[in-house]
Enzyme design. Structure first.
Site, PDB file in Angstrom:
ATOM      1  N   TYR A  64       3.886  -4.419  18.298  1.00 56.68           N
ATOM      2  CA  TYR A  64       3.518  -5.479  19.236  1.00 56.68           C
ATOM      3  C   TYR A  64       2.011  -5.459  19.451  1.00 56.68           C
ATOM      4  O   TYR A  64       1.477  -4.647  20.191  1.00 56.68           O
ATOM      5  CB  TYR A  64       4.235  -5.298  20.573  1.00 56.68           C
ATOM      6  CG  TYR A  64       5.729  -5.504  20.532  1.00 56.68           C
ATOM      7  CD1 TYR A  64       6.380  -5.926  19.370  1.00 56.68           C
ATOM      8  CD2 TYR A  64       6.520  -5.273  21.651  1.00 56.68           C
ATOM      9  CE1 TYR A  64       7.750  -6.117  19.326  1.00 56.68           C
ATOM     10  CE2 TYR A  64       7.894  -5.459  21.627  1.00 56.68           C
ATOM     11  CZ  TYR A  64       8.499  -5.879  20.463  1.00 56.68           C
ATOM     12  OH  TYR A  64       9.866  -6.059  20.441  1.00 56.68           O
ATOM     13  N   PRO A 209      17.573 -12.376  24.544  1.00 59.31           N
ATOM     14  CA  PRO A 209      18.781 -12.798  25.266  1.00 59.31           C
ATOM     15  C   PRO A 209      18.697 -14.220  25.793  1.00 59.31           C
ATOM     16  O   PRO A 209      19.730 -14.838  26.066  1.00 59.31           O
ATOM     17  CB  PRO A 209      18.867 -11.789  26.417  1.00 59.31           C
ATOM     18  CG  PRO A 209      17.459 -11.356  26.641  1.00 59.31           C
ATOM     19  CD  PRO A 209      16.849 -11.323  25.269  1.00 59.31           C
ATOM     20  N   LEU A 210      17.481 -14.743  25.919  1.00 63.95           N
ATOM     21  CA  LEU A 210      17.306 -16.138  26.336  1.00 63.95           C
ATOM     22  C   LEU A 210      16.920 -17.026  25.156  1.00 63.95           C
ATOM     23  O   LEU A 210      16.501 -18.166  25.347  1.00 63.95           O
ATOM     24  CB  LEU A 210      16.250 -16.231  27.436  1.00 63.95           C
ATOM     25  CG  LEU A 210      16.546 -15.428  28.712  1.00 63.95           C
ATOM     26  CD1 LEU A 210      15.387 -15.531  29.696  1.00 63.95           C
ATOM     27  CD2 LEU A 210      17.842 -15.902  29.353  1.00 63.95           C
TER      28      LEU A 210
END
Length: 281
Positions: A64, A209-210
């Site tokens: 990241y 998850p979204l």
């Protein structure tokens, strides 16, 4: 810290943590590349997640940025609260924005772990995932490298990410899989690994998850998160955000679902550690 962690608690990597975690990819620049546009805001959001909302499961990766978020986590949260679990991933190289390439050479994995230890300011990575399996390198060498680092005390627990049901069946009998991290949301509803994790008592950590926001129709995060949490107490979603307001909405949504106070620990279906075969590089 709060006495009622969002969505209740779950045991992951030997720690009892909030079932709602925080994914941190959004704390980078576009394409998961470089610093966030507002670095102080990113630091503040991490502190808000832990100290205000009681989130004690922070998920990150050396890729990241690359490296950006591990530095941010140390700046925001070190010295770390005892109850905080920081999970990081190794095994991906970043040649450019939006480009993610698995690299599972044992020397590279070892270098990644050593560098993450320094960036996070810890002596051991409590939970270290193999970010992706590199099919150009024998899988035994990749897993074996993480096991060797575990035996040296540099990794506490090993997780696997982006794996298939076949991968799970292959490795569940040979290593202690502390958690599995795969994509699951109301658009991508089926993952056989989720069911295998429930069967074998392994925490399942759904990332995206979204669905990068597309599952939150008109800003509704309650429906997609409640659907996930309702699949079973082994589910521990890690929604990501760079917005403190959005983070508050996420926490409020799982609070409305009434998940607080619930606790889940892995079942005892695993083979005793003395019976597992270890692979070394």
């Amino acid at each position: 810290m709060t006495d009622n962690p969002p969505a209740g608690t779950i045991e992951i990597a030997g720690k009892t943590v909030s079932r709602l975690g925080l994914g941190t990819l959004r704390l980078t620049g576009p394409g998961g590349w470089g610093d966030p546009e507002d670095r102080p805001l990113a630091v503040s959001l991490l502190r808000q997640a832990v100290h205000q909302h009681g989130i004690t499961h922070i998920d990150t990766a050396d890729a990241y940025g690359p490296h950006t978020v591990e530095h941010l986590i140390k700046e925001a949260l070190h010295p770390y609260p005892e109850e905080l679990l920081i999970a990081t991933e190794v095994g991906v190289v970043r040649p450019a924005p939006d480009v993610w390439m698995p690299l599972g050479h044992p020397a590279y994995l070892r270098a990644c772990v050593e560098a993450s230890l320094r960036r996070l300011g810890v002596e051991r990575l409590e939970l270290c995932y193999l970010h992706r399996i590199d099919w150009e390198v024998p899988v035994e060498d990749q897993i074996g490298t993480l096991q060797a680092l575990q035996e040296e005390g540099k990794i506490g627990h090993i997780g696997l990410s982006k794996i298939s049901g076949e991968d799970f069946r292959r490795w569940h009998g040979e290593i202690d899989i502390a958690a599995v991290q795969n994509v699951l949301n109301i658009h991508d509803r089926y993952d056989p690994v989720q069911e295998l994790c429930r069967e074998h008592g392994v925490p399942y950590v759904p990332y995206r998850p979204l669905a990068a926001g597309s599952a939150a129709h008109d800003g509704d995060v309650y429906t997609p998160l409640s659907w996930l949490l309702g699949l079973g107490p082994h589910i521990a979603p890690i929604p990501g955000t760079g917005s403190p307001r959005h983070l508050s909405n996420i926490v409020r949504a799982v609070t409305l679902g009434g998940w607080e106070g619930r606790r889940w620990s892995p079942t005892a279906r695993r083979r005793p550690s003395c019976c597992r075969r270890r692979r070394r590089t």
